[in-house]
Design an enzyme around this catalytic site. Structure first.
Site, PDB file in Angstrom:
ATOM      1  N   GLU A  44     -20.438  45.973   7.796  1.00 61.37           N
ATOM      2  CA  GLU A  44     -20.873  44.700   7.208  1.00 61.37           C
ATOM      3  C   GLU A  44     -20.020  43.536   7.729  1.00 61.37           C
ATOM      4  O   GLU A  44     -18.804  43.660   7.820  1.00 61.37           O
ATOM      5  CB  GLU A  44     -20.773  44.797   5.679  1.00 61.37           C
ATOM      6  CG  GLU A  44     -21.348  43.613   4.932  1.00 61.37           C
ATOM      7  CD  GLU A  44     -21.274  43.792   3.427  1.00 61.37           C
ATOM      8  OE1 GLU A  44     -22.028  43.108   2.710  1.00 61.37           O
ATOM      9  OE2 GLU A  44     -20.460  44.618   2.954  1.00 61.37           O
ATOM     10  N   LYS A 118     -29.702  41.007   3.392  1.00 59.08           N
ATOM     11  CA  LYS A 118     -29.301  41.743   2.192  1.00 59.08           C
ATOM     12  C   LYS A 118     -29.972  41.171   0.949  1.00 59.08           C
ATOM     13  O   LYS A 118     -29.905  39.971   0.690  1.00 59.08           O
ATOM     14  CB  LYS A 118     -27.779  41.674   2.074  1.00 59.08           C
ATOM     15  CG  LYS A 118     -27.161  42.455   0.932  1.00 59.08           C
ATOM     16  CD  LYS A 118     -25.641  42.368   1.048  1.00 59.08           C
ATOM     17  CE  LYS A 118     -24.909  43.137  -0.014  1.00 59.08           C
ATOM     18  NZ  LYS A 118     -23.440  43.094   0.192  1.00 59.08           N
ATOM     19  N   CYS A 155     -24.751  47.491   2.236  1.00 63.09           N
ATOM     20  CA  CYS A 155     -23.706  47.651   1.220  1.00 63.09           C
ATOM     21  C   CYS A 155     -24.265  47.788  -0.193  1.00 63.09           C
ATOM     22  O   CYS A 155     -24.862  48.798  -0.536  1.00 63.09           O
ATOM     23  CB  CYS A 155     -22.694  46.515   1.337  1.00 63.09           C
ATOM     24  SG  CYS A 155     -21.125  46.873   0.473  1.00 63.09           S
TER      25      CYS A 155
END
Length: 280
Positions: A44, A118, A155
């Site tokens: 990330e 994300k 994540c």
């Protein structure tokens, strides 16, 4: 003949600046290519520290456009050089005030295929991401690459089963999950959630975590990156919990069809009964 894809991932320590961080990943990618890898993914916001441990406006400086920013352009050159598909997670600025936690996907010939933003943005101690990022607004794309159909889930997304499922419905064979997660927060979930998602959705997952401590906080990133197959089994050893590591593994994509025929989860789905899942 088996459909085997040699895949790679990198879990890295922060070097202190973007230039050297990118240089280090370039060398890891070249080594992966020397080992025969055809696809690689990074952690990330790989070219920056995990600055979300604090809430300070100075950290907007890490953001750049996608795909026209310098990092993605450099990774396109690297993809052409190595002949690898590359998953490139960065801090994206779309326009003033519009920032996203993003991963670009680049094909083996250097073609920019698109990006994933994300969806789920945490806001808890040491992970102050809502200060920086808007929630993703581009769905769950799956990219038709030189190695097959590749998706991305970033994540904190991994705690939410809906996106994993949508990636499977969109045809993913391999999903990269670049992360930055610390030892005290969720270590016991790390080797539970992604294998469970791989089983439930019957594809391969590359779970990537940072490793070490960085200057903006006391998060202890514990590495232990891995590949997991559609049966929920690790492909080879899990990476170190303390050291930087390049992981290269052979993924037999024929296992995807075998498992889907054996367990038939997609056949037995009941979307007609799931209306309540999407009520606010």
């Amino acid at each position: 003949m088996a459909h085997v894809v040699r895949a790679a991932l990198v879990q890295a320590t922060w070097t202190g600046d973007t230039e050297s961080m990118i240089a280090k990943h370039v060398e890891h990618a070249r080594e992966a290519a020397r080992q025969g890898a055809k696809v690689i993914g990074f952690q990330e916001v790989f070219n920056a520290p995990y600055f979300c441990q604090v809430q300070e406006p100075e950290h907007y400086r890490w953001a750049e456009p996608v795909p026209d920013g310098p990092t993605v352009v450099r990774m396109q050159e690297l993809a052409r050089e190595t002949g690898m598909v590359i998953v490139v997670p960065v801090f994206e600025v779309e326009q003033s005030g519009f920032y996203f936690n993003t991963a670009a996907v680049i094909d083996a010939d250097g073609t920019y295929l698109g990006k994933y933003r994300k969806h789920h943005i945490p806001q808890v101690k040491g992970f102050w991401e809502k200060y920086y990022f808007k929630p993703g607004n581009m769905g769950w794309p799956v990219f038709d690459t030189a190695v097959g159909k590749v998706g991305v889930y970033i994540c904190y997304d991994r705690h939410f089963p809906e996106g994993w499922r949508q990636l499977g419905l969109n045809g993913a064979q391999l999903v990269y999950n670049p992360s930055a997660t610390s030892r005290g927060l969720s270590a016991y979930l790390w080797q539970l959630e992604q294998p469970a998602a791989a089983v439930a959705n019957e594809y391969f997952i590359a779970a990537i975590n940072r490793v070490g401590q960085e200057e903006y906080g006391d998060n202890d990133f514990y590495g232990t990156s891995y590949f997991v197959d559609p049966r929920g089994q690790f492909v080879g050893e899990v990476a170190s919990d303390k050291s930087e590591e390049l992981v290269v593994r052979d993924l037999d994509f024929d296992v995807i069809d075998e498992v889907r025929q054996q367990w038939a989860f997609y056949r037995d789905r009941r979307p007609d009964a799931y209306e309540g899942l999407v009520r606010p």
